[in-house]
Design a protein around this motif. Structure first.
Motif, PDB file in Angstrom:
ATOM      1  N   LEU A   1      16.555 -31.391   4.157  1.00 56.76           N
ATOM      2  CA  LEU A   1      16.156 -32.910   4.179  1.00 56.76           C
ATOM      3  C   LEU A   1      17.340 -33.678   4.281  1.00 56.76           C
ATOM      4  O   LEU A   1      17.098 -34.631   5.195  1.00 56.76           O
ATOM      5  CB  LEU A   1      15.773 -32.971   2.519  1.00 56.76           C
ATOM      6  CG  LEU A   1      15.742 -34.550   2.256  1.00 56.76           C
ATOM      7  CD1 LEU A   1      14.304 -35.247   2.970  1.00 56.76           C
ATOM      8  CD2 LEU A   1      15.264 -34.427   0.650  1.00 56.76           C
ATOM      9  N   ASN A   2      18.403 -33.323   3.759  1.00 51.09           N
ATOM     10  CA  ASN A   2      19.739 -34.216   4.306  1.00 51.09           C
ATOM     11  C   ASN A   2      20.883 -33.174   3.832  1.00 51.09           C
ATOM     12  O   ASN A   2      20.546 -31.923   3.290  1.00 51.09           O
ATOM     13  CB  ASN A   2      19.784 -35.395   3.665  1.00 51.09           C
ATOM     14  CG  ASN A   2      19.793 -35.122   1.984  1.00 51.09           C
ATOM     15  OD1 ASN A   2      20.324 -34.400   1.722  1.00 51.09           O
ATOM     16  ND2 ASN A   2      19.383 -36.284   1.213  1.00 51.09           N
TER      17      ASN A   2
ATOM     18  N   THR B   1      22.679 -32.741   1.539  1.00 52.16           N
ATOM     19  CA  THR B   1      23.067 -32.215   0.159  1.00 52.16           C
ATOM     20  C   THR B   1      21.681 -31.374  -0.084  1.00 52.16           C
ATOM     21  O   THR B   1      21.468 -30.834  -1.390  1.00 52.16           O
ATOM     22  CB  THR B   1      23.354 -33.000  -0.945  1.00 52.16           C
ATOM     23  OG1 THR B   1      22.283 -34.140  -0.853  1.00 52.16           O
ATOM     24  CG2 THR B   1      24.514 -33.669  -0.457  1.00 52.16           C
ATOM     25  N   GLN B   2      20.437 -31.480   0.547  1.00 51.80           N
ATOM     26  CA  GLN B   2      19.126 -30.746   0.249  1.00 51.80           C
ATOM     27  C   GLN B   2      18.867 -29.728   1.458  1.00 51.80           C
ATOM     28  O   GLN B   2      18.115 -30.098   2.390  1.00 51.80           O
ATOM     29  CB  GLN B   2      18.184 -31.842   0.155  1.00 51.80           C
ATOM     30  CG  GLN B   2      18.359 -32.769  -0.945  1.00 51.80           C
ATOM     31  CD  GLN B   2      18.259 -32.277  -2.157  1.00 51.80           C
ATOM     32  OE1 GLN B   2      17.639 -31.301  -2.541  1.00 51.80           O
ATOM     33  NE2 GLN B   2      18.942 -33.004  -3.134  1.00 51.80           N
TER      34      GLN B   2
ATOM     35  N   VAL C   1      15.419 -30.263  -3.598  1.00 57.87           N
ATOM     36  CA  VAL C   1      13.998 -30.592  -4.269  1.00 57.87           C
ATOM     37  C   VAL C   1      12.757 -30.482  -3.581  1.00 57.87           C
ATOM     38  O   VAL C   1      12.844 -30.202  -2.121  1.00 57.87           O
ATOM     39  CB  VAL C   1      14.465 -32.440  -4.774  1.00 57.87           C
ATOM     40  CG1 VAL C   1      15.551 -32.231  -5.619  1.00 57.87           C
ATOM     41  CG2 VAL C   1      14.685 -33.197  -3.308  1.00 57.87           C
TER      42      VAL C   1
ATOM     43  N   PRO D   1      11.924 -36.077  -2.386  1.00 59.86           N
ATOM     44  CA  PRO D   1      11.192 -35.914  -1.113  1.00 59.86           C
ATOM     45  C   PRO D   1      11.241 -34.447  -0.297  1.00 59.86           C
ATOM     46  O   PRO D   1      12.122 -33.710  -0.660  1.00 59.86           O
ATOM     47  CB  PRO D   1      11.943 -36.771  -0.066  1.00 59.86           C
ATOM     48  CG  PRO D   1      12.881 -37.434  -0.758  1.00 59.86           C
ATOM     49  CD  PRO D   1      12.942 -36.740  -2.201  1.00 59.86           C
TER      50      PRO D   1
HETATM   51  C1  LIG Z   1      19.621 -36.304  -0.128  1.00 56.09           C
HETATM   52  O1  LIG Z   1      18.298 -36.568  -0.567  1.00 56.09           O
HETATM   53  C2  LIG Z   1      18.302 -36.477  -1.931  1.00 56.09           C
HETATM   54  C3  LIG Z   1      17.005 -36.500  -2.512  1.00 56.09           C
HETATM   55  O2  LIG Z   1      16.103 -37.600  -2.119  1.00 56.09           O
HETATM   56  C4  LIG Z   1      19.193 -37.712  -2.630  1.00 56.09           C
HETATM   57  O3  LIG Z   1      19.314 -37.771  -4.054  1.00 56.09           O
HETATM   58  C5  LIG Z   1      20.485 -37.722  -1.949  1.00 56.09           C
HETATM   59  O4  LIG Z   1      21.216 -38.900  -2.353  1.00 56.09           O
HETATM   60  C6  LIG Z   1      20.556 -37.569  -0.569  1.00 56.09           C
HETATM   61  N1  LIG Z   1      21.773 -37.102  -0.133  1.00 56.09           N
HETATM   62  C7  LIG Z   1      22.191 -37.579   1.107  1.00 56.09           C
HETATM   63  C8  LIG Z   1      23.692 -37.188   1.358  1.00 56.09           C
HETATM   64  O5  LIG Z   1      21.832 -38.513   1.729  1.00 56.09           O
END
Ligand SMILES: *[C@@H]1O[C@H](CO)[C@@H](O)[C@H](O)[C@H]1NC(C)=O
Ligand SMILES: *[C@@H]1O[C@H](CO)[C@@H](O)[C@H](O)[C@H]1NC(C)=O
Ligand SMILES: *[C@@H]1O[C@H](CO)[C@@H](O)[C@H](O)[C@H]1NC(C)=O
Ligand SMILES: *[C@@H]1O[C@H](CO)[C@@H](O)[C@H](O)[C@H]1NC(C)=O
Ligand SMILES: *[C@@H]1O[C@H](CO)[C@@H](O)[C@H](O)[C@H]1NC(C)=O
Ligand SMILES: *[C@@H]1O[C@H](CO)[C@@H](O)[C@H](O)[C@H]1NC(C)=O
Ligand SMILES: *[C@@H]1O[C@H](CO)[C@@H](O)[C@H](O)[C@H]1NC(C)=O
Ligand SMILES: *[C@@H]1O[C@H](CO)[C@@H](O)[C@H](O)[C@H]1NC(C)=O
Length: 341
Positions: free
Chosen positions: A165-166, A168-169, A249, A252
């Motif tokens: 997702l990104n 950290t996900q 998660v 999203p």
């Molecule tokens: C990645 O997505 C999560 C869940 O939406 C969010 O909490 C987090 O800040 C995001 N992290 C980055 C590095 O964008």
């Protein structure tokens, strides 16, 4: 009639490895993260373009689909833009569709005549090409991803099977060509403390040895199960590790990615100019839920199916597998009594 039978036999023969009936409306996986899933996909690259390859018509092609022909690209993007370099000596990863190929096999096997190859090559000082495919049909909230594959070639490349997702996900299986041929990295991101020390975070990342003296240069099923509170990593039927830390998660939702890349970093290694490495894939099997529920999810009667690739799942050593065999014994006992009457 004879022709029709031959055709049917050909279909049975080519679907043999996936062994799931496409009239199924829900799917089941075994193991520590065992779950019920709404969607099923099987992308079979073993005989692409050969007679008998087909895109199986299904009761509801959204719910279950088996693809054995060139139309697999309808469901996957072939990446065609680079990943930037954060800073030298790391160079950009030039992801291009030309690094995603159907290869005619020269192996001595009756099971496959072709396979998918993702490759990475160091073209010159500043250019490292790579290949990446992204599942584009759905945004995924949880998944069991199985890839039957081998990795070979020169040091400096990484074969990845992951959800993203990104930064950290993300849940990862990573095989580095610079590593010993029996070591695989499993991580949930963030896997390290980042700048400046990049210290690995215990529980979020492990380097594990493959079971039974196996090597990733041979064909094995690499599997990542990602459910809301856990990631589980397998080689063939063996659970190699699991973690409940930094699990991505469900919302999203994430994407599913498979790739082969290099970047001249200390992490992936330095590939010599002119070098190349390959990630060969016979098939990809996906069991997953998506942010769009399956049209069959609300059916009162479900036809629940378990893929054959789940049959030999073991939770490694210890109580868990004993419990399974204990239950199996009980089940066969009850069945015997039932048949007796
Ligand atoms: C990645 O997505 C999560 C869940 O939406 C969010 O909490 C987090 O800040 C995001 N992290 C980055 C590095 O964008
Ligand atoms: C997937 O969806 C089904 C049906 O809604 C649900 O029973 C199951 O728990 C979900 N699986 C996961 C891993 O979230
Ligand atoms: C590649 O990495 C090596 C080792 O860190 C470094 O010596 C070299 O300058 C790097 N190449 C480029 C083009 O940055
Ligand atoms: C892969 O196929 C493309 C055509 O799509 C071709 O241009 C390219 O040379 C092939 N790459 C390799 C590494 O064989
Ligand atoms: C692979 O084999 C097929 C069928 O034999 C042939 O048409 C095709 O040209 C071959 N492709 C390559 C890249 O050699
Ligand atoms: C996935 O989610 C993104 C962002 O919400 C959306 O733009 C995209 O259309 C969705 N794709 C699918 C296949 O559902
Ligand atoms: C795994 O191996 C890499 C080297 O390939 C190393 O940088 C990393 O610290 C190791 N991780 C753990 C958790 O030992
Ligand atoms: C995961 O790997 C770590 C590091 O090798 C090991 O200590 C731990 O026992 C493993 N956990 C499981 C459940 O396999």
């Amino acid at each position: 009639m004879l022709l029709f039978n031959t055709f049917l036999l050909a279909i049975l023969a080519t679907t043999a490895e996936s062994k799931i009936d496409t009239s199924c409306t829900a799917f089941q996986s075994r193991g520590l993260a065992k779950s019920i899933w709404q969607y099923y996909r099987f992308y079979d690259f073993r005989n692409i373009g050969r007679s008998g390859s087909y895109n199986e018509p299904t009761v509801d092609s959204k719910t279950a689909r088996i693809v054995t022909d060139r139309s697999w690209t309808d469901d996957w993007y072939l990446r065609d833009y680079p990943r930037k370099s954060p800073a030298p000596p790391i160079i950009p990863v030039d992801f291009i569709p030309e690094r995603v190929n159907i290869t005619n096999s020269t192996d001595d096997s009756r099971d496959y005549s072709t396979f998918l190859t993702l490759s990475s090559a160091r073209i010159d000082d500043e250019t490292q090409e790579g290949g990446e495919i992204t599942f584009k049909e759905f945004n995924v909230t949880a998944a069991s991803i199985r890839v039957y594959a081998r990795v070979h070639g020169i040091r400096g490349a990484c074969a990845g099977i992951f959800t993203y997702l990104n930064d950290t996900q993300e849940s990862d299986i990573e095989i580095f060509t610079k590593d010993p041929q029996n070591i695989i990295h499993y991580s949930n991101q963030p896997a390290s403390t980042g700048e400046p020390d990049w210290t690995p975070i215990p529980g979020a990342t492990v380097n594990r040895t493959m079971p039974d003296d196996t090597k990733w240069t041979d064909w094995h099923m690499h599997r990542l199960d990602w459910i809301p509170d856990r990631s589980v990593f397998f080689v063939n039927g063996h659970q190699i590790n699991t973690t409940t830390l930094h699990v991505p998660v469900a919302s999203p939702p994430s994407g599913i990615y498979i790739d082969m890349w290099g970047s001249n970093s200390s992490w992936v290694g330095e590939m010599p100019i002119g070098g190349e490495a390959w990630f060969d894939i016979q098939w990809i099997e996906l069991l997953f839920n998506a942010s769009t529920p399956s049209p069959r999810a609300k059916d009162r009667e479900q036809k629940l199916c378990t893929p054959d690739s789940d049959m030999e799942v073991s939770l490694g050593v210890g109580l868990a597998s004993m419990k399974d065999s204990w239950m199996l014994t009980l089940f066969s006992f009850i069945l015997t009594v039932f048949i007796w009457y």
